[in-house]
Design a protein around this motif. Structure first.
Motif, PDB file in Angstrom:
ATOM      1  N   LEU A   1      50.444  40.644  42.559  1.00  0.00           N
ATOM      2  CA  LEU A   1      50.097  41.165  43.881  1.00  0.00           C
ATOM      3  C   LEU A   1      49.199  40.194  44.647  1.00  0.00           C
ATOM      4  CD1 LEU A   1      49.448  44.920  43.001  1.00  0.00           C
ATOM      5  CD2 LEU A   1      51.379  43.990  44.310  1.00  0.00           C
ATOM      6  N   VAL A   2      48.305  39.517  43.942  1.00  0.00           N
ATOM      7  CA  VAL A   2      47.463  38.512  44.600  1.00  0.00           C
ATOM      8  C   VAL A   2      48.335  37.365  45.112  1.00  0.00           C
ATOM      9  CG1 VAL A   2      45.579  36.863  44.313  1.00  0.00           C
ATOM     10  CG2 VAL A   2      45.437  39.107  43.226  1.00  0.00           C
ATOM     11  N   ARG A   3      49.275  36.939  44.292  1.00  0.00           N
ATOM     12  CA  ARG A   3      50.174  35.853  44.722  1.00  0.00           C
ATOM     13  C   ARG A   3      51.042  36.294  45.900  1.00  0.00           C
ATOM     14  NH1 ARG A   3      50.193  34.782  38.804  1.00  0.00           N
ATOM     15  NH2 ARG A   3      49.150  32.740  38.564  1.00  0.00           N
ATOM     16  N   ASP A   4      51.423  37.573  45.916  1.00  0.00           N
ATOM     17  CA  ASP A   4      52.160  38.102  47.071  1.00  0.00           C
ATOM     18  C   ASP A   4      51.318  37.985  48.344  1.00  0.00           C
ATOM     19  OD1 ASP A   4      54.289  38.787  45.459  1.00  0.00           O
ATOM     20  OD2 ASP A   4      53.753  40.921  45.331  1.00  0.00           O
TER      21      ASP A   4
ATOM     22  N   GLY B   1      42.139  36.366  53.960  1.00  0.00           N
ATOM     23  CA  GLY B   1      41.097  36.589  52.980  1.00  0.00           C
ATOM     24  C   GLY B   1      41.589  37.595  51.955  1.00  0.00           C
ATOM     25  N   ILE B   2      41.097  37.484  50.724  1.00  0.00           N
ATOM     26  CA  ILE B   2      41.518  38.383  49.655  1.00  0.00           C
ATOM     27  C   ILE B   2      40.295  38.936  48.948  1.00  0.00           C
ATOM     28  CG2 ILE B   2      42.743  38.570  47.446  1.00  0.00           C
ATOM     29  CD1 ILE B   2      44.580  36.296  48.407  1.00  0.00           C
ATOM     30  N   ALA B   3      40.262  40.244  48.757  1.00  0.00           N
ATOM     31  CA  ALA B   3      39.240  40.912  47.947  1.00  0.00           C
ATOM     32  C   ALA B   3      39.934  41.461  46.708  1.00  0.00           C
ATOM     33  CB  ALA B   3      38.588  42.045  48.738  1.00  0.00           C
ATOM     34  N   LEU B   4      39.379  41.171  45.536  1.00  0.00           N
ATOM     35  CA  LEU B   4      40.043  41.606  44.315  1.00  0.00           C
ATOM     36  C   LEU B   4      39.042  42.024  43.247  1.00  0.00           C
ATOM     37  CD1 LEU B   4      39.571  38.998  42.318  1.00  0.00           C
ATOM     38  CD2 LEU B   4      41.582  38.106  43.464  1.00  0.00           C
TER      39      LEU B   4
ATOM     40  N   ASP C   1      40.440  36.698  33.108  1.00  0.00           N
ATOM     41  CA  ASP C   1      41.303  35.576  32.720  1.00  0.00           C
ATOM     42  C   ASP C   1      42.632  35.610  33.463  1.00  0.00           C
ATOM     43  OD1 ASP C   1      39.390  34.609  31.021  1.00  0.00           O
ATOM     44  OD2 ASP C   1      40.298  35.436  29.186  1.00  0.00           O
ATOM     45  N   ALA C   2      43.130  36.818  33.731  1.00  0.00           N
ATOM     46  CA  ALA C   2      44.403  36.958  34.435  1.00  0.00           C
ATOM     47  C   ALA C   2      44.291  36.602  35.908  1.00  0.00           C
ATOM     48  CB  ALA C   2      44.928  38.384  34.286  1.00  0.00           C
ATOM     49  N   MET C   3      43.076  36.616  36.449  1.00  0.00           N
ATOM     50  CA  MET C   3      42.874  36.364  37.870  1.00  0.00           C
ATOM     51  C   MET C   3      42.554  34.899  38.188  1.00  0.00           C
ATOM     52  SD  MET C   3      43.356  39.207  39.546  1.00  0.00           S
ATOM     53  CE  MET C   3      44.677  39.466  38.360  1.00  0.00           C
ATOM     54  N   LYS C   4      42.208  34.112  37.174  1.00  0.00           N
ATOM     55  CA  LYS C   4      41.783  32.729  37.443  1.00  0.00           C
ATOM     56  C   LYS C   4      42.862  31.914  38.135  1.00  0.00           C
ATOM     57  CE  LYS C   4      38.178  32.249  33.938  1.00  0.00           C
ATOM     58  NZ  LYS C   4      37.734  31.560  32.702  1.00  0.00           N
ATOM     59  N   GLY C   5      44.108  32.032  37.661  1.00  0.00           N
ATOM     60  CA  GLY C   5      45.198  31.285  38.282  1.00  0.00           C
ATOM     61  C   GLY C   5      45.428  31.680  39.734  1.00  0.00           C
ATOM     62  N   PRO C   6      45.603  32.976  40.022  1.00  0.00           N
ATOM     63  CA  PRO C   6      45.793  33.386  41.413  1.00  0.00           C
ATOM     64  C   PRO C   6      44.616  33.022  42.318  1.00  0.00           C
ATOM     65  CG  PRO C   6      46.467  35.134  39.933  1.00  0.00           C
ATOM     66  CD  PRO C   6      45.822  34.090  39.078  1.00  0.00           C
TER      67      PRO C   6
ATOM     68  N   GLU D   1      44.906  29.432  43.177  1.00  0.00           N
ATOM     69  CA  GLU D   1      45.991  29.235  44.142  1.00  0.00           C
ATOM     70  C   GLU D   1      45.553  29.639  45.550  1.00  0.00           C
ATOM     71  OE1 GLU D   1      49.501  31.232  42.645  1.00  0.00           O
ATOM     72  OE2 GLU D   1      49.061  30.506  40.616  1.00  0.00           O
ATOM     73  N   ALA D   2      44.799  30.720  45.655  1.00  0.00           N
ATOM     74  CA  ALA D   2      44.302  31.143  46.962  1.00  0.00           C
ATOM     75  C   ALA D   2      43.363  30.095  47.544  1.00  0.00           C
ATOM     76  CB  ALA D   2      43.584  32.484  46.833  1.00  0.00           C
ATOM     77  N   LYS D   3      42.443  29.591  46.719  1.00  0.00           N
ATOM     78  CA  LYS D   3      41.505  28.570  47.196  1.00  0.00           C
ATOM     79  C   LYS D   3      42.249  27.309  47.632  1.00  0.00           C
ATOM     80  CE  LYS D   3      37.633  27.997  44.983  1.00  0.00           C
ATOM     81  NZ  LYS D   3      36.694  27.765  43.868  1.00  0.00           N
ATOM     82  N   ALA D   4      43.283  26.914  46.878  1.00  0.00           N
ATOM     83  CA  ALA D   4      44.069  25.737  47.245  1.00  0.00           C
ATOM     84  C   ALA D   4      44.765  25.932  48.584  1.00  0.00           C
ATOM     85  CB  ALA D   4      45.095  25.441  46.151  1.00  0.00           C
ATOM     86  N   ALA D   5      45.069  27.201  48.907  1.00  0.00           N
ATOM     87  CA  ALA D   5      45.712  27.521  50.188  1.00  0.00           C
ATOM     88  C   ALA D   5      44.690  27.728  51.304  1.00  0.00           C
ATOM     89  CB  ALA D   5      46.582  28.766  50.025  1.00  0.00           C
TER      90      ALA D   5
END
Length: 334
Positions: A97-100, A108-111, A117-122, A125-129
Motif C-alpha cells: 500500500l505504501v508503494r501504491d 507525503g506519506i504517514a505510516l 523491517d517491512a517498512m524500510k524498503g518502501p 523508495e519514498a525518500k528516493a522519490a
C-alpha cells in the motif's frame, strides 16, 4: 473469524471547513467534537494541492483506527489536503500500500511501524522519490533508523512501566498481559514494560485478535488454569471488553485494565467493569501526522527537530476522571 481483508486504497470525500475556534482547539492538541462522518479533503476555502496518504496496520472495523482516521481527516480538511487512507494488518500488504501511494504521486506519506523491517524498503523508495514520510502510533524505538522524518505516538515501554506501577498501587499480585497480534513490537513493548515495573508476577498470553470469540475463550481458559491471576491487562478497548466476559465465564475474581480507549470502554470504566485505561490519543496521532506533513511541505517545519518524538500519551482514565472524557468519546474523538 478470518483475518480481515485490507482496505482498498481510496480517496476520502471532501469535508467541510472548520470554524476558527475549532481550528484553535485542534492546533492546541485538544480533541474536538466535530462531524463523526468519515472523509475529508480540501476545505471549502480551497485546497492546498497536496496529496497525503496514510497507511496503517489497523484491522478493518477497529474503533481505534477509526479514531486515527478521523483525526487525520479533520487535519486534512483544515489544511486543504487531499487525503487517502489505506490499511492492511499484514506487513507485506501494508508495504504494498505504501508503494501504491508512491506510484500514485503522494506528496507525503504517514505510516505506522508495527513491523518496521517491512517498512524500510518502501520508506527508502519514498525518500528516493522526494516524498517525506512521517511515522505514527507504533515503532517509537525504530522510527529514526527507519528513515522517517517525524514521529507521533506513545512510548510504549514507558506506558507499560506506568501500568506496572499502577498495578502495584492497586495491590495486584499476578497479572496476565494479553497480546492479540504476535510480532507487533508496540504490544510486546507494553507487556515487557508491565513486567519490568510490576512488583508481582506477569505472564504473557498470545491470542488471535481477529477472532474475538477465540480470544475470549483463551483468556477464560487461562484464568481457569491459574486462579491466582488477579489482573488481566489487554492491549485494546475491545479486548478489554472481551476480557470482562472471560472473567465472568471463568468465575474469576480478576480485575481488567487496558491500554487504549473508546466510548464502550468509557462506559465499562464508569460501571466499574474495567479498572482503568491508558489513553494514547489516537485521534491526536492521526491529526498531528497529517498536519505535520502539511507544515513541512508548506513551511519547512519539523516537529521535534527530527530527533525527538512527539508524545501523545500515556494518560490514565479511571473512574475518578472518566466523566471528563465521556462526551468526547461519545462524539468519536477520544
Amino acid at each position: 473469524m478470518k483475518t480481515p481483508p485490507s482496505h482498498k486504497y481510496r480517496r476520502s470525500a471532501p469535508g467541510t471547513a472548520l470554524t476558527a475556534a475549532a481550528v484553535c482547539l485542534l492546533m492546541a492538541g485538544c480533541s474536538g467534537t466535530g462531524d463523526s462522518q468519515s472523509g475529508s479533503g480540501a476545505g471549502e476555502s480551497g485546497g492546498s494541492g497536496l496529496k497525503v496518504a496514510m497507511v496503517t496496520h489497523g484491522a478493518e472495523g477497529d474503533a481505534f483506527w477509526q479514531l486515527v482516521r478521523k483525526g487525520a481527516e479533520v487535519a486534512a480538511a483544515k489544511d486543504g489536503v487531499e487525503l487517502t487512507y489505506a490499511s492492511d494488518a499484514d506487513a507485506a500488504g501494508q508495504a504494498k500500500l505504501v508503494r501504491d501511494a508512491i506510484r500514485e504521486g503522494a506528496d507525503g506519506i504517514a505510516l505506522t511501524l508495527a513491523k518496521p523491517d517491512a517498512m524500510k524498503g518502501p520508506i527508502a523508495e519514498a525518500k528516493a522519490a522526494g516524498i517525506p514520510v512521517v511515522g505514527l502510533n507504533s515503532g517509537i524505538g525504530s522510527w529514526r533508523s527507519s528513515g522517517v522524518l517525524q514521529y507521533f505516538g506513545q512510548d510504549e515501554s514507558v506506558a507499560g512501566r506506568a501500568v506496572g506501577d499502577k498495578l502495584d498501587d492497586l495491590g495486584a499480585k499476578h497479572a496476565l498481559c494479553v497480546i492479540h497480534e504476535r510480532g507487533n513490537i508496540s504490544l510486546e513493548a507494553r507487556c515487557a514494560g508491565v513486567k519490568k515495573a510490576f512488583g508481582g508476577r506477569t505472564d504473557m498470553l498470545y491470542s488471535d485478535g481477529t477472532d474475538m470469540d477465540s480470544l475470549t475463550e483463551s483468556v477464560a481458559a487461562r484464568l481457569r488454569l491459574d486462579p491466582d491471576i488477579d489482573e488481566v491487562v489487554t492491549n485494546g478497548a475491545q479486548f478489554a471488553l472481551a476480557a470482562v466476559k472471560s472473567v465472568h465465564k471463568a468465575g474469576s475474581r480478576a480485575h481488567v485494565a487496558t491500554f487504549d480507549l473508546n466510548k464502550d470502554l468509557v462506559k465499562a470504566v464508569q460501571d466499574g467493569d474495567v479498572q482503568f485505561a491508558v489513553d494514547q490519543q489516537p485521534y491526536l496521532q492521526g491529526y498531528l501526522a497529517v498536519d505535520a506533513l502539511w507544515l513541512y511541505k508548506s513551511n519547512g517545519n519539523v516537529s521535534g527537530g527530527g530527533v525527538a518524538p512527539v508524545l501523545t500519551g500515556p494518560a490514565f482514565v479511571t473512574k475518578a476522571n472518566v466523566a471528563s472524557v465521556a462526551k468526547l468519546a461519545a462524539d468519536g474523538t477520544r
